[in-house]
Motif scaffolding. Structure first.
Motif, PDB file in Angstrom:
ATOM      1  N   HIS A  43     158.807  74.127 -39.345  1.00  0.00           N
ATOM      2  CA  HIS A  43     160.257  74.724 -39.509  1.00  0.00           C
ATOM      3  C   HIS A  43     160.142  75.557 -40.714  1.00  0.00           C
ATOM      4  O   HIS A  43     160.952  76.586 -40.793  1.00  0.00           O
ATOM      5  N   GLN A  44     159.322  75.566 -41.730  1.00  0.00           N
ATOM      6  CA  GLN A  44     159.164  76.258 -42.995  1.00  0.00           C
ATOM      7  C   GLN A  44     158.535  77.408 -42.738  1.00  0.00           C
ATOM      8  O   GLN A  44     159.004  78.544 -43.416  1.00  0.00           O
ATOM      9  N   ALA A  47     161.286  80.060 -41.340  1.00  0.00           N
ATOM     10  CA  ALA A  47     162.383  80.089 -42.310  1.00  0.00           C
ATOM     11  C   ALA A  47     161.658  80.862 -43.620  1.00  0.00           C
ATOM     12  O   ALA A  47     162.432  81.970 -44.035  1.00  0.00           O
ATOM     13  N   TRP A 209     164.788  64.108 -35.132  1.00  0.00           N
ATOM     14  CA  TRP A 209     163.868  64.780 -35.545  1.00  0.00           C
ATOM     15  C   TRP A 209     162.415  64.998 -34.973  1.00  0.00           C
ATOM     16  O   TRP A 209     161.630  65.835 -35.307  1.00  0.00           O
ATOM     17  N   GLN A 299     159.957  67.511 -45.004  1.00  0.00           N
ATOM     18  CA  GLN A 299     159.987  68.795 -44.234  1.00  0.00           C
ATOM     19  C   GLN A 299     160.427  68.779 -42.946  1.00  0.00           C
ATOM     20  O   GLN A 299     160.852  69.710 -42.083  1.00  0.00           O
ATOM     21  N   ARG A 302     164.250  66.746 -42.648  1.00  0.00           N
ATOM     22  CA  ARG A 302     165.538  67.586 -43.094  1.00  0.00           C
ATOM     23  C   ARG A 302     164.943  69.074 -43.412  1.00  0.00           C
ATOM     24  O   ARG A 302     164.947  69.446 -44.513  1.00  0.00           O
ATOM     25  N   PRO A 303     164.496  69.560 -42.376  1.00  0.00           N
ATOM     26  CA  PRO A 303     164.106  71.029 -42.427  1.00  0.00           C
ATOM     27  C   PRO A 303     165.062  71.882 -43.264  1.00  0.00           C
ATOM     28  O   PRO A 303     164.799  72.792 -44.091  1.00  0.00           O
ATOM     29  N   ALA A 304     166.395  71.933 -42.904  1.00  0.00           N
ATOM     30  CA  ALA A 304     167.273  72.972 -43.427  1.00  0.00           C
ATOM     31  C   ALA A 304     167.337  72.788 -44.797  1.00  0.00           C
ATOM     32  O   ALA A 304     167.417  73.760 -45.843  1.00  0.00           O
ATOM     33  N   GLU A 305     167.598  71.629 -45.385  1.00  0.00           N
ATOM     34  CA  GLU A 305     167.651  71.146 -46.838  1.00  0.00           C
ATOM     35  C   GLU A 305     166.574  71.689 -47.676  1.00  0.00           C
ATOM     36  O   GLU A 305     166.605  71.975 -48.578  1.00  0.00           O
ATOM     37  N   ASN A 307     163.955  73.900 -46.531  1.00  0.00           N
ATOM     38  CA  ASN A 307     164.114  75.250 -46.667  1.00  0.00           C
ATOM     39  C   ASN A 307     164.928  75.909 -47.582  1.00  0.00           C
ATOM     40  O   ASN A 307     164.610  76.748 -48.297  1.00  0.00           O
ATOM     41  N   GLU A 308     165.913  75.468 -47.741  1.00  0.00           N
ATOM     42  CA  GLU A 308     166.978  75.858 -48.924  1.00  0.00           C
ATOM     43  C   GLU A 308     166.345  75.839 -50.189  1.00  0.00           C
ATOM     44  O   GLU A 308     166.470  76.703 -50.989  1.00  0.00           O
TER      45      GLU A 308
END
Length: 318
Positions: A43-44, A47, A209, A299, A302-305, A307-308
């Protein structure tokens, strides 16, 4: 969406490393933990590429497509940091931001401590920097938790990897679930005559996930190298303590970020204390992020958090 490409790169440490990569721009190395590989950063990679970075996730020494030597003594923290710094060299860069999860975090912190001139920034996920203790760690863990504590259990020759290799799909399914936010488990104590996988519960259903296909990918990636190399990292804990005497209490000076899950058994107890006191030994700590309800596999869970938080940290570096 950026595509993930694969190739082999000869680290100047002498290790031929498989890497997954995406994007172009400033280099960000993503170092996985146990029992994982490049795939834990799927995911990272995309992104970070979309945000303007060259994201590179190697299979580290002993793992998956990289593989490694049979000699357990070739898995010290100096070898592991050497591989990471040597990968920066091989990729034609002077410096990189190094992000590490689980076992990858001590490698990232170590690179920032030993070779700060090569590290633009450092991010630890799940495992905070812990200053070198006053005595060898395996002896201390044995006295505190007994022979069954998993890191002590892993010192035994051949037994841990035989346990992991018996049914690799079950190994990944049970290990990944047991330390997740959904399971909310504790650090494993292996009973006499039992194995690590035995104390990891079988999930009634997989967390959202984690899919059957994810587990199948891990099984395929471990097809050739197996688990001996990964377990060898644990067999160097006392040797690492001896080798790092010159850095006893030395600060980690590059800009830093820590990300942890508040349901992660690895980030509890003494590790939570170390995370709360990170600024004592990491003077340029830019932040600590706790992910509510998240377990050990930050990661991936919680990929979105994640990544942010990573992109915000990266954008704040000069």
């Amino acid at each position: 969406m950026a595509e993930i490409a694969h190739r082999f790169v000869e680290s100047t440490s002498g290790l031929r490393m498989h890497v997954a990569e995406a994007g172009s721009g400033p280099l960000v190395l993503l170092l996985h933990g146990f029992p994982e590989c490049w795939y834990s950063w799927r995911h990272q990679l995309v992104a970070l590429a979309a945000a303007g970075y060259h994201a590179v996730a190697p299979d580290q020494r002993g793992y998956a497509r990289t593989g490694g030597p049979a000699d357990a003594g070739q898995y010290t923290i100096h070898h592991l940091v050497g591989d990471a710094v040597g990968l920066i060299d091989a990729l034609g860069e002077e410096r990189a931001v190094i992000v590490g999860h689980d076992w990858g975090a001590p490698v990232a912190w170590g690179a920032a401590q030993f070779r700060p001139e090569r590290v633009r920034g450092v991010v630890g996920l799940s495992v905070p920097h812990r200053p070198r203790g006053s005595r060898p760690p395996v002896r201390a863990m044995r006295e505190m938790f007994g022979e069954g504590f998993y890191m002590v259990h892993f010192q035994r020759p051949d037994v841990p990897e035989a346990d992991f290799d018996r049914d690799r799909a079950a190994t990944f399914r049970r290990v990944l679930y047991s330390a997740s936010g959904e399971a909310g488990g504790t650090l494993p104590i292996v009973p006499e005559g039992g194995g690590f996988v035995d104390v990891c519960p079988e999930p009634e259903r997989l967390p959202d996930w984690l899919t059957d296909e994810d587990i199948a990918v891990y099984v395929r990636e471990y097809e050739n190298a197996g688990f001996t190399g990964p377990v060898n990292w644990y067999r160097n804990l006392d040797r690492n303590w001896e080798l790092t005497a010159a850095w006893h209490r030395a600060p980690v000076t590059p800009p830093a970020l820590f990300i942890g899950g508040d349901r992660d058994p690895v980030a509890a107890g003494g590790a939570r204390t170390a995370a709360d006191r990170l600024a004592d030994f990491v003077p340029d700590l830019r932040g600590t992020v706790w992910l509510a309800g998240c377990g050990h596999w930050t990661q991936q869970e919680r990929p979105a958090e994640v990544n942010e938080a990573l992109i915000a940290f990266l954008s704040g570096l000069s």
